[in-house]
Design an enzyme around this catalytic site. Structure first.
Site, PDB file in Angstrom:
ATOM      1  N   LYS A 116       0.812  -1.211   0.000  1.00  0.00           N
ATOM      2  CA  LYS A 116       0.000   0.000   0.000  1.00  0.00           C
ATOM      3  C   LYS A 116       0.851   1.268   0.000  1.00  0.00           C
ATOM      4  O   LYS A 116       0.501   2.265  -0.632  1.00  0.00           O
ATOM      5  CB  LYS A 116      -0.928   0.005   1.224  1.00  0.00           C
ATOM      6  CG  LYS A 116      -1.795  -1.236   1.365  1.00  0.00           C
ATOM      7  CD  LYS A 116      -2.841  -1.344   0.285  1.00  0.00           C
ATOM      8  CE  LYS A 116      -3.829  -2.467   0.589  1.00  0.00           C
ATOM      9  NZ  LYS A 116      -3.255  -3.801   0.536  1.00  0.00           N
ATOM     10  N   GLU A 200      -3.474   7.264   6.876  1.00  0.00           N
ATOM     11  CA  GLU A 200      -3.930   8.250   5.908  1.00  0.00           C
ATOM     12  C   GLU A 200      -5.197   8.930   6.427  1.00  0.00           C
ATOM     13  O   GLU A 200      -5.847   8.442   7.349  1.00  0.00           O
ATOM     14  CB  GLU A 200      -4.210   7.599   4.557  1.00  0.00           C
ATOM     15  CG  GLU A 200      -5.361   6.612   4.573  1.00  0.00           C
ATOM     16  CD  GLU A 200      -5.531   5.885   3.253  1.00  0.00           C
ATOM     17  OE1 GLU A 200      -4.621   5.977   2.417  1.00  0.00           O
ATOM     18  OE2 GLU A 200      -6.562   5.223   3.067  1.00  0.00           O
ATOM     19  N   ASN A 235     -14.747  -1.745   7.689  1.00  0.00           N
ATOM     20  CA  ASN A 235     -13.919  -1.704   6.487  1.00  0.00           C
ATOM     21  C   ASN A 235     -13.990  -2.997   5.682  1.00  0.00           C
ATOM     22  O   ASN A 235     -13.154  -3.239   4.819  1.00  0.00           O
ATOM     23  CB  ASN A 235     -12.456  -1.392   6.837  1.00  0.00           C
ATOM     24  CG  ASN A 235     -12.326  -0.159   7.692  1.00  0.00           C
ATOM     25  OD1 ASN A 235     -12.811   0.896   7.326  1.00  0.00           O
ATOM     26  ND2 ASN A 235     -11.703  -0.290   8.854  1.00  0.00           N
ATOM     27  N   GLU A 275      -8.650   0.570  -6.670  1.00  0.00           N
ATOM     28  CA  GLU A 275      -9.721   1.057  -5.817  1.00  0.00           C
ATOM     29  C   GLU A 275      -9.639   2.579  -5.658  1.00  0.00           C
ATOM     30  O   GLU A 275      -8.555   3.140  -5.520  1.00  0.00           O
ATOM     31  CB  GLU A 275      -9.660   0.381  -4.452  1.00  0.00           C
ATOM     32  CG  GLU A 275      -9.778  -1.141  -4.541  1.00  0.00           C
ATOM     33  CD  GLU A 275     -10.055  -1.793  -3.208  1.00  0.00           C
ATOM     34  OE1 GLU A 275     -10.069  -1.078  -2.187  1.00  0.00           O
ATOM     35  OE2 GLU A 275     -10.263  -3.013  -3.183  1.00  0.00           O
ATOM     36  N   GLU A 288      -5.917   2.273  -3.445  1.00  0.00           N
ATOM     37  CA  GLU A 288      -4.917   1.213  -3.455  1.00  0.00           C
ATOM     38  C   GLU A 288      -5.153   0.336  -4.671  1.00  0.00           C
ATOM     39  O   GLU A 288      -6.193   0.430  -5.330  1.00  0.00           O
ATOM     40  CB  GLU A 288      -4.999   0.365  -2.186  1.00  0.00           C
ATOM     41  CG  GLU A 288      -6.328  -0.356  -2.007  1.00  0.00           C
ATOM     42  CD  GLU A 288      -6.434  -1.036  -0.654  1.00  0.00           C
ATOM     43  OE1 GLU A 288      -5.760  -0.596   0.278  1.00  0.00           O
ATOM     44  OE2 GLU A 288      -7.209  -1.998  -0.547  1.00  0.00           O
ATOM     45  N   ASN A 290      -5.179  -3.747  -5.675  1.00  0.00           N
ATOM     46  CA  ASN A 290      -5.107  -5.135  -5.238  1.00  0.00           C
ATOM     47  C   ASN A 290      -4.612  -5.987  -6.396  1.00  0.00           C
ATOM     48  O   ASN A 290      -5.293  -6.107  -7.419  1.00  0.00           O
ATOM     49  CB  ASN A 290      -6.484  -5.620  -4.772  1.00  0.00           C
ATOM     50  CG  ASN A 290      -6.897  -4.947  -3.477  1.00  0.00           C
ATOM     51  OD1 ASN A 290      -6.235  -5.089  -2.461  1.00  0.00           O
ATOM     52  ND2 ASN A 290      -7.975  -4.186  -3.520  1.00  0.00           N
ATOM     53  N   PHE A 348     -22.421  -7.877  14.817  1.00  0.00           N
ATOM     54  CA  PHE A 348     -21.760  -8.597  13.728  1.00  0.00           C
ATOM     55  C   PHE A 348     -20.521  -9.351  14.196  1.00  0.00           C
ATOM     56  O   PHE A 348     -19.578  -9.545  13.431  1.00  0.00           O
ATOM     57  CB  PHE A 348     -21.383  -7.647  12.581  1.00  0.00           C
ATOM     58  CG  PHE A 348     -22.553  -6.940  11.974  1.00  0.00           C
ATOM     59  CD1 PHE A 348     -23.339  -7.557  11.023  1.00  0.00           C
ATOM     60  CD2 PHE A 348     -22.886  -5.654  12.368  1.00  0.00           C
ATOM     61  CE1 PHE A 348     -24.437  -6.913  10.473  1.00  0.00           C
ATOM     62  CE2 PHE A 348     -23.984  -4.997  11.826  1.00  0.00           C
ATOM     63  CZ  PHE A 348     -24.759  -5.626  10.875  1.00  0.00           C
TER      64      PHE A 348
END
Length: 666
Positions: A116, A200, A235, A275, A288, A290, A348
């Site tokens: 990243k 960030e 996330n 992304e 980023e 992937n 969750f």
């Protein structure tokens, strides 16, 4: 073409790769840990090799063990799936040294874009707009706090080698930065074998939109439209769709061309994803890249007809792309819902255990509708605490977005899962949510719409009315069965009554039923509803044709005097009683749950990593009490109110079951 491919992964993605390999006539090799001995991907592959104990850092991410499996089986290529070693340049180098093809990008591209920090620097050098942040390695929590203050809160703490939501935390102040920094490092080390962290700026109210790219080794690069991935929690993506309901053609083209240019700048080949976060004015910022197949790749396949796994295999075999950018259009709409082993009613939190029932909806492919279920489990299998909690990816396609959503609603209604906590009710709730239906979504959707957590769904009165009519008809069928078994009837049509009261929560629905050989007509609220169904007592799923509101699919369980009914995210007890019994039921006392206000209960099966208080300590509301690790995620348990610790019943290293007491308070 390759004769044999090894899949260096597990679960649904391993099964997904095996399906395409079989279609191409390629033999497959599965690898598995001790916990996955009976896993579906092991059963589907032509060969399987055991690679060690359940923890992934002792099996699936140990390069030497994967290489041994390659040598044992003579596999000519390896598909890494996603997660684990998929973005590990050392793994790609090891394969190259062995003369084995890596079904993914070259080592240089992995190092440049898979990391990243490096990818953001390269993007900035290429003139790509990036989110403000600190791209260097952060050594400790003090430095993390200093950098966060320089950037300005809120900030995102992220694992450099991360993906899939692992090793990511949002911090709004110095305390959360310290806690999040250490938790992210621990998760990153456990999941990826790399604990480097960067920070960030966290952009509020963003959309998460990504571009699928596909490049070969001959200089050709394509962008295969976008995916909207804004429905997230912690996330972690939960619902994805393609295309995005937000983008216009000009923005789509600009994002696609930029994504391909970035990929080709590092000589990328294979499938990958760039992304972006996109603001309300359609300004987009590189997030980023992937360097692997994404979990949500099926929605791109469904709107384009391109098998991305097949393309990855062909690119790894040095073939040129047989498709051009002009060949890629957008056909219809596709949605993916991620089915997780987690309890939506408990924030969750992960759930483990045996799948006592696992019946996905039927997969279909027609010119109007598609239902696809990518899964790696089966009924009777076990959901382990050692791996990601995703059970399946349910995908639907329709000619437009409304059709795709309706297909998803129906598929979720028909999806039966028992034995563990799961998020099917929540997924159904999202499909019916006005904001989702309108496409007005951001990455803050879940926290904004469910600020106190998911507490279930309350259906509209008209929906309850239909369920009441269906329940009455089913109860009548069950009563006929009972009277026949008891020998109390010669003519059941005369023995079983026709007048009932259906009770759902606070609502009473007086009904009258007239039955014939094909079905029933239920009189309810001055309506006559015609129902036809093949449901029989003991069936866990009822599909009912109704002339009011269309077909109805219900998950049905037995409770004394009625049913447990689940539909569209609602979970309710439905009682069918004679009118007098219904009247008397109003006087029955409600059984109250036990008082657990002075206990800290383990909210999920997991491992106690840290206990931060002792007997006699006074704790404040929000104070961290202990950390529980489950499915590679660390969960900090906090005090709900001020109090004094009277007992500590668990210590680091203890494995606890759900609701087991960790500590008590005065």
């Amino acid at each position: 073409m390759f004769d044999k491919i090894l899949i260096a992964n597990r679960g649904e993605i391993a099964c997904r790769v095996i399906k395409t390999a079989k279609k191409m006539g390629i033999k497959t090799v599965a690898v598995y840990s001790d916990a996955d001995k009976h896993a579906l991907h092991v059963q589907m592959a032509d060969e399987a090799v055991n690679i060690g104990p359940p923890p992934s850092n002792q099996s699936y991410i140990v390069i030497d063990k994967i290489m041994d499996a390659v040598r044992q089986t003579g596999a000519q290529a390896v598909h890494p799936g996603y997660g684990f070693l998929s973005e590990n340049s050392k793994f790609a180098q090891a394969l190259h040294a062995e003369g084995v093809a890596f079904i993914g990008p070259p080592v240089g591209a992995i190092e440049a874009m898979g990391d990243k920090i490096t990818s953001k620097k390269l993007a900035a050098e290429a003139g790509v707009s990036t989110v403000p942040g600190y791209m260097g390695i952060i050594e400790d929590a003090d430095e993390a706090v200093r950098i966060s203050n320089e950037i300005g809160y809120p900030v995102m703490i992220k694992a450099s080698a991360g993906g899939g939501g692992k090793g990511m935390r949002i911090a709004w102040n110095d305390v959360e930065t310290r806690e999040g920094f250490q938790a992210s490092k621990n998760e990153a080390a456990s999941s990826f074998g790399d604990d480097r962290i960067f920070i960030e700026k966290f952009v509020t109210q963003p959309r998460h939109i990504e571009i699928q790219v596909l490049c070969d080794k001959h200089g050709n690069g394509l962008w295969i439209n976008e995916r909207e991935c804004s429905i997230q929690r912690r996330n972690q993506k939960v619902v994805e769709e393609a295309p995005s309901p937000f983008l216009d053609a000009a923005t789509r083209k600009a994002m696609g061309e930029q994504a391909v240019a970035l990929a080709q700048a590092v000589d990328y080949c294979s499938a990958g994803t760039v992304e972006f976060i996109v603001d309300g004015d359609k300004n987009f910022y590189f997030l980023e890249m992937n360097t692997r197949l994404q979990v949500e790749h099926p929605v791109s396949e469904l709107i384009t007809g391109i098998d991305l796994v097949e393309q990855m295999i062909r690119v790894a075999n040095d073939e040129k792309l047989a498709i051009k950018q002009s060949d890629i259009g957008i056909n219809g709409w596709a949605i993916e819902s991620r089915l997780y082993a987690e309890d939506p009613y408990r924030g969750f939190l992960p759930s483990t255990g045996r799948l006592t029932r696992y019946r996905p909806p039927e997969e279909i492919v027609t010119s109007d509708d598609i239902v696809r279920n990518d899964t790696g489990v089966y009924e009777g299998g076990e959901i382990s605490m050692f791996y990601d909690p995703m059970i399946a990816k349910l995908c639907t396609w329709g000619k437009d977005r409304a059709s795709a959503i309706e297909n998803m609603r129906n598929a979720l209604d028909a999806f039966e899962v028992e034995g563990i906590g799961h998020n099917l009710p929540f997924l159904s709730a999202v499909m019916d949510h006005p904001r989702f239906i309108s496409g007005d979504i951001t990455t803050a959707f879940i926290e904004e719409e469910y600020p106190n957590g998911f507490e279930g769904v309350e259906l509209a009165y008209e929906d309850l009315e239909r369920i009441a009519a269906a329940s009455a008809a089913m109860y009548r069928v069950a009563e006929i069965r009972r009277t026949r078994v008891s020998g109390r009837m010669d003519n059941h049509e005369r023995t079983v009554g026709s007048d009932w009261v259906v009770q759902i929560g606070e609502h009473d629905f007086p009904v009258s039923i007239e039955a014939d050989k094909r079905g029933s007509t239920v009189s309810i609220n001055d309506k006559n509803i015609r129902l036809e169904s093949t449901w029989a007592p003991g069936d866990s799923l009822a599909v009912i044709d109704m002339d009011h509101g269309g077909p109805l699919t219900l998950k049905v369980g037995k409770v004394p005097g009625g049913f447990r009914i689940r539909n569209r995210g609602a979970d309710m007890k439905v009682y069918v009683r004679h009118p007098r019994a219904a009247e008397l039921s109003k006087h029955m006392l409600e059984k109250l749950p036990p008082d657990t206000s002075k206990l800290l209960l383990c909210p999920m099966p997991g491992l106690i990593v840290k206990v931060e208080v002792e007997v006699g300590d006074e704790v404040q509301e929000g104070q961290s009490l202990c950390t529980v690790e489950a499915m590679k995620m660390e969960n900090i348990l906090r005090a709900e109110r001020k109090g004094t610790v009277s007992k500590v019943l668990a210590k680091p290293g203890d494995s606890l079951a759900v609701d087991e007491v960790i500590m008590e308070f005065e």
